[in-house]
Write a protein that holds these residues in place. Structure first.
Motif, PDB file in Angstrom:
ATOM      1  N   ASN A 160       0.695  -1.173  -0.049  1.00  0.00           N
ATOM      2  CA  ASN A 160       0.046   0.027   0.057  1.00  0.00           C
ATOM      3  C   ASN A 160       0.789   1.395  -0.089  1.00  0.00           C
ATOM      4  O   ASN A 160       1.175   1.847   0.943  1.00  0.00           O
ATOM      5  CB  ASN A 160      -0.877  -0.310   1.330  1.00  0.00           C
ATOM      6  CG  ASN A 160      -2.008   1.120   0.967  1.00  0.00           C
ATOM      7  OD1 ASN A 160      -2.038   1.807   0.253  1.00  0.00           O
ATOM      8  ND2 ASN A 160      -3.072   1.335   2.130  1.00  0.00           N
TER       9      ASN A 160
ATOM     10  N   LYS B 224      -0.809   4.872   0.628  1.00  0.00           N
ATOM     11  CA  LYS B 224      -0.992   5.431   2.209  1.00  0.00           C
ATOM     12  C   LYS B 224       0.044   6.158   2.618  1.00  0.00           C
ATOM     13  O   LYS B 224       0.232   7.003   3.193  1.00  0.00           O
ATOM     14  CB  LYS B 224      -1.733   4.346   2.812  1.00  0.00           C
ATOM     15  CG  LYS B 224      -2.014   4.755   4.299  1.00  0.00           C
ATOM     16  CD  LYS B 224      -2.744   3.678   5.075  1.00  0.00           C
ATOM     17  CE  LYS B 224      -3.401   4.194   6.321  1.00  0.00           C
ATOM     18  NZ  LYS B 224      -4.133   3.059   7.239  1.00  0.00           N
TER      19      LYS B 224
ATOM     20  N   GLU C 270       0.434   9.497   6.457  1.00  0.00           N
ATOM     21  CA  GLU C 270       1.268   9.220   5.351  1.00  0.00           C
ATOM     22  C   GLU C 270       2.745   8.845   5.573  1.00  0.00           C
ATOM     23  O   GLU C 270       3.614   8.285   5.055  1.00  0.00           O
ATOM     24  CB  GLU C 270       1.472  10.198   4.207  1.00  0.00           C
ATOM     25  CG  GLU C 270       0.242  10.510   3.418  1.00  0.00           C
ATOM     26  CD  GLU C 270       0.096  11.737   2.722  1.00  0.00           C
ATOM     27  OE1 GLU C 270      -0.672  12.203   1.840  1.00  0.00           O
ATOM     28  OE2 GLU C 270       1.430  12.147   2.583  1.00  0.00           O
TER      29      GLU C 270
END
Length: 211
Positions: free
Chosen positions: A2, A5, A94
């Motif tokens: 991911n 993110k 993040e």
């Protein structure tokens, strides 16, 4: 993975090394002189490990930005508040934070520990992923991983300033005990440093996949 993110990791290398005047910038408790004359400087070791980890992240996960609270070539002992300010300057949704340290106790204790703040948070996912990857390496080397299963995972919990004040997922690693000579021999070995960095990167990959 991911990658959309989590866009960056902030690396933190605990304590200080040597400044331009050749002075060790950290308290005497963060060094140990062995009977054979060898001296372990925790802040220096943390930077050795941090450089290897930085390079391994850049090599294996180039899309992940790798920031630092203090550069591994900088021997200054940056105040804890400054380290936290650096970490918190990024979007906490993040970003994640890894602080690298080595332990010391009674010259007998050995092994790896990883800490998060109390309670179950995203930090626990990061801690478990790194602990599992390091344990795989350490089992091959005959090294110990010190665990706390009281809340169902391997990480220990503590109110360390850089964990408590950092808004993003954060862990503090105690790689080995720098005042134990057998552990110190590993810590100063460039091959071990690189293998350790690779293990932590595998943990980071796990975290990115499961977050």
């Amino acid at each position: 993975m991911n990658v959309n993110k989590y866009k960056r990791v902030v690396l933190d290398f605990g304590h200080g090394g040597f400044n331009n005047d050749g002075k060790y910038t950290t308290a005497p408790a963060k060094m140990h002189r062995f009977s054979n004359g060898d001296v372990a400087y925790e802040g220096v070791i943390n930077r050795w490990l941090g450089e290897k980890l930085f390079l391994e992240i850049k090599s294996q996960i180039p899309e992940l930005e790798c920031a630092m609270t203090v550069h591994f070539t900088n021997g200054n002992d940056v105040p804890l508040a400054n380290r936290v300010v650096k970490a918190n300057s990024y979007n906490p949704d993040e970003t994640f934070f890894i602080s690298i340290h080595c332990n010391a106790a009674n010259t007998v204790a050995r092994g790896f520990e990883i800490f998060t703040t109390p309670g179950q948070t995203k930090s626990d996912i990061l801690g478990e992923c790194i602990a599992n990857a390091v344990e795989e390496l350490y089992s091959e080397l005959g090294l110990k991983v010190r665990k706390d299963w009281s809340d169902g995972d391997k990480d220990k919990e503590a109110e360390f300033y850089v964990l408590r004040k950092t808004r993003c997922p954060a862990v503090l690693i105690e790689t080995l005990f720098f005042d134990n000579y057998e552990d110190f021999k590993f810590l100063r070995d460039p091959v071990f440093q690189e293998d350790f960095a690779k293990a932590v990167v595998e943990g980071i990959k796990c975290f990115l996949k499961h977050s």
